[in-house]
Design a protein around this motif. Structure first.
Motif, short mmCIF file in Angstrom:
data_model
loop_
_atom_site.label_atom_id
_atom_site.label_comp_id
_atom_site.label_asym_id
_atom_site.label_seq_id
_atom_site.Cartn_x
_atom_site.Cartn_y
_atom_site.Cartn_z
N PRO A 318 0.79 -1.24 0.00
CA PRO A 318 0.00 0.00 0.00
C PRO A 318 0.81 1.28 0.00
N HIS A 319 2.14 1.20 -0.17
CA HIS A 319 2.96 2.41 -0.21
C HIS A 319 2.88 3.04 -1.60
N ALA A 320 3.38 4.24 -1.68
CA ALA A 320 3.44 4.94 -2.97
C ALA A 320 4.83 5.57 -3.09
N ASP A 321 4.92 6.89 -2.90
CA ASP A 321 6.21 7.57 -3.03
C ASP A 321 7.13 7.32 -1.84
N ASN A 322 6.55 7.10 -0.67
CA ASN A 322 7.33 6.89 0.54
C ASN A 322 7.19 5.44 0.98
N ILE A 323 8.31 4.73 1.04
CA ILE A 323 8.31 3.31 1.38
C ILE A 323 9.04 3.15 2.71
N PRO A 324 8.32 2.95 3.82
CA PRO A 324 8.97 2.91 5.14
C PRO A 324 10.01 1.80 5.26
N LYS A 325 9.69 0.61 4.75
CA LYS A 325 10.61 -0.53 4.83
C LYS A 325 10.63 -1.23 3.47
N PRO A 326 11.60 -0.92 2.62
CA PRO A 326 11.65 -1.56 1.30
C PRO A 326 11.93 -3.05 1.42
#
Length: 377
Positions: A318-326
């Motif tokens: 559900p991420h978009a431009d910001n990925i907390p934990k790739p």
């Protein structure tokens, strides 16, 4: 384009006296793998890698070749499905699935070469050109008291931002090993910890409580893969993320783990779970279940390349431009010539990432001299 032949090449490298390393349950005195070469009618060759004992994989080859030789390479997944349906008495958690996994990776490599596309694009589109890694080390050894801290110090010197260590001897030992890792690596490095299924529910719960102050990124395989009830109970009580799946076969095994609420991170190994064929289904299951995914890799260079393309193709929803934990690729730091010498252009880590090999298929070129050097009957 039809499959002309499938070959299995057994590879083995002894580590030498005193150099065994591994996990809580055992140490490895060598590294082995099965290199798969799938050749098409026009001579195009695709490469894959199969988990497990090469002799067992090779025993399945005559049986599988009867289904695959003459099959259109773009229809090969239907052949796999037919094999599993017709021979359901064989089960799924066995060397046959190891062999199918390696063959599927080789088939996708060949498909990409025919079409001039990377495997990542074949799987659904290449989102990434560089994949972040975590360094997998901190192994158990024959002399752990002397060897452990130097391993962690080398990780710190290399500047790894995410690492994984081996634990699982006892909750007290886990606390000591994690404490050393946090002391040496500092507060900003993500530390993952792998029990390798050595605990029962009560011991795992105690260990996770002891480890909580050190903020591990996840606890991997705290229980044996058959203990689905235990995984569900543990995740309901634990305050740390649980990762599991390297010993699970096909999407059906992963579905049961998800349904019991047993894991936060799914860890398919493409060399045993069913290759990209099943790996794609497992990724879709994770997507639909809103769970993270991080493939397990502890083999040779071909399996590493396959995992790179797999991760590069995954969506970030559900991420978009910001990925907390790739999604992180596991990069094994252990001595392993099958990872470092098998390709003409080795896969290397730069700046905490690995570039997805460019070119059609897996984008790799096998060093046949290295294959000959490590091939065994």
């Amino acid at each position: 384009m039809k499959v002309r032949a499938v070959e299995f090449i057994a590879l083995s490298v002894p580590l030498g006296t005193g150099k065994a390393y591994g996990m809580s349950k055992s140490l490895a005195a060598g590294r082995q793998s099965t290199l798969v070469r799938l050749t098409l009618e026009d001579g195009t060759a695709g490469y894959g890698e199969a988990w497990g004992m090469p002799a067992v994989n090779k025993a399945y080859l005559p049986f599988l070749s009867g289904y695959l030789e003459g099959c259109d390479v773009f229809d090969i997944e239907h052949a796999f499905g037919r094999i599993l349906a017709r021979h359901y008495h064989f089960g799924l958690q066995n060397g046959m699935m190891h062999a199918i996994s390696g063959i599927d990776v080789a088939a996708k490599d060949a498909q990409g070469k025919l079409l001039g596309l990377s495997v990542a694009r074949l799987l659904g589109g290449q989102r990434l050109r560089h994949v972040p890694i975590y360094a997998s080390g901190g192994y158990m050894t024959q002399t752990p008291a002397a060897d452990y801290r130097p391993q962690i110090e080398r990780m710190a010197e290399a500047g790894h931002k995410a690492v994984k260590i081996k634990i699982g001897l006892s909750p007290a030992s886990d606390e000591e090993r994690m404490g050393i890792a946090r002391e040496v690596l500092g507060d900003d490095v993500e530390i993952l910890a792998d029990i390798n299924t050595n605990y029962t529910y009560d011991i795992a719960l105690e260990a996770m409580e002891r480890l909580k102050p050190f903020r591990p990124g996840w606890i991997e395989e705290p229980l044996c893969p058959q203990d689905l009830d235990g995984y569900g109970r543990l995740r309901a009580r634990a305050s740390l993320p649980i990762a599991a799946g390297e010993a699970l076969y096909t999407v059906h095994d992963f579905k049961r783990l998800v349904e019991c609420g047993g894991a936060d991170i799914l860890q398919p190994d493409l060399s045993l779970c069913g290759g990209f064929w099943q790996g794609r289904k497992i990724a879709e299951l994770a997507h639909a279940s809103h769970l993270r995914l991080s493939p397990h890799v502890w083999g040779g260079a071909v399996g590493l390349a396959a995992a790179l393309h797999y991760i590069a193709s995954l969506p970030v929803f559900p991420h978009a431009d910001n990925i907390p934990k790739p999604v992180l690729l596991e990069y094994d730091l252990g001595d392993n010539p099958l990872r470092t010498e098998l390709l003409k252009s080795p896969i290397i880590v730069e700046g905490g990432c690995i570039a997805v090999p460019e070119g059609p298929g897996l984008g790799i070129e096998i060093d046949e001299e290295a294959v000959a050097r490590y091939a065994v009957d």
